[in-house]
Design an enzyme around this catalytic site. Structure first.
Site, PDB file in Angstrom:
ATOM      1  N   CYS A 101       0.812  -1.223   0.000  1.00  0.00           N
ATOM      2  CA  CYS A 101       0.000   0.000   0.000  1.00  0.00           C
ATOM      3  C   CYS A 101       0.847   1.275   0.000  1.00  0.00           C
ATOM      4  CB  CYS A 101      -0.972  -0.029   1.168  1.00  0.00           C
ATOM      5  SG  CYS A 101      -2.351   1.125   0.991  1.00  0.00           S
ATOM      6  N   ARG A 135     -12.970   5.569  -2.047  1.00  0.00           N
ATOM      7  CA  ARG A 135     -12.094   4.659  -1.299  1.00  0.00           C
ATOM      8  C   ARG A 135     -12.501   3.225  -1.611  1.00  0.00           C
ATOM      9  NH1 ARG A 135      -8.287   4.220   2.508  1.00  0.00           N
ATOM     10  NH2 ARG A 135      -8.029   6.472   2.447  1.00  0.00           N
ATOM     11  N   HIS A 197      -3.438  -5.863   2.113  1.00  0.00           N
ATOM     12  CA  HIS A 197      -3.155  -5.891   3.549  1.00  0.00           C
ATOM     13  C   HIS A 197      -3.512  -7.267   4.096  1.00  0.00           C
ATOM     14  CE1 HIS A 197      -2.381  -1.592   3.874  1.00  0.00           C
ATOM     15  NE2 HIS A 197      -3.489  -1.343   3.208  1.00  0.00           N
TER      16      HIS A 197
END
Length: 246
Positions: A101, A135, A197
């Site tokens: 990320c 997002r 993640h």
């Protein structure tokens, strides 16, 4: 078929970059997973936490970096530039790296925030990122040469690779790099960047072992082979995560 090389007391040094500044969504777990998977095979592991003002040691076998908010990226921008020459040299030499990320973005050329601030990257990966208005949050699936990878993304960055760049994977669920072109992550030499993640290595032992194998073969020769592990629990984690809704 070439026989695997038996090395007495194999050893690896893993560098975790900016653990304090870039550590959200459990990315520190990637370091723990690599360490355990190596130690289960009787491979000694040294973990070095390299932060602000600290140099990357010459004897480095794997480098890891995690995700962070815009503020975290800004905090390390100048310091990362001081490490750029060393990181480029190690990347060109084949040292495996996994950047998640925020660190994935900063291994590219730049990240432009929603306020228009440009945070400089180091250009190991041929890409640029700009902040988007949407997002992307949720579980991700993507196909790679290593097999299927299951991750979890939480980012608004829109990452675009240069035309000749190699994406790490092709998205089958989720947004990936930008929600539009079906790519996820980037791979140059043995440097892998991804938005996954999780920590991503917990449910993808194929990716964890790829990093270990690359590091060990670079250090001890191409015939070095990892001893197989019983990955029943890891595969169950993979399938459980895969079954979850987006």
């Amino acid at each position: 078929m070439a026989k695997s090389v038996l090395v007495e007391s194999p050893e690896l040094t893993i560098v975790h970059l900016y653990q304090k500044e870039m550590n959200i969504y459990g990315d520190t777990g990637n370091t723990l997973i690599l360490r355990r998977r190596a130690e289960w095979r009787d491979i000694k592991v040294n973990v070095l936490l390299v932060g602000l003002g600290e140099a990357i040691p010459e004897e480095t076998d794997i480098i890891l970096g995690g995700g962070g908010q815009d503020a975290g990226q800004g905090a390390i921008e100048r310091d990362l530039q001081t490490k750029a020459v060393a990181l480029h040299r190690l990347a060109s030499a084949g040292v495996p790296m996994l950047m998640i990320c925020g660190m994935y973005q900063l291994f590219g050329r730049s990240f432009t925030t929603g306020e228009g601030t440009v945070i400089r990257g180091i250009g190991v990966l041929p890409l640029e990122t700009t902040a988007g208005k949407e997002r992307y949050i949720g579980n991700t699936h993507y196909d790679t040469p290593l097999g299927e990878i299951i991750g979890y993304e939480n980012h608004s960055g829109l990452t675009h690779l240069d035309n000749e760049a190699e994406a790490f994977g092709s998205v089958t669920l989720g947004a990936g790099n930008n929600g539009h072109d079906g790519t996820e992550g980037c791979r140059i030499h043995n440097v892998i960047g991804t938005y996954s993640h999780g920590p991503v290595l917990a449910k993808n032992p194929n990716l964890a072992d790829e990093l270990l194998q690359l590091a060990l073969q670079r250090k001890y020769g191409p015939s070095f082979a990892l001893r197989p592990l019983d990955d029943t629990l890891e595969q169950q984690a993979h399938e459980t995560a895969k079954a979850r809704p987006r």
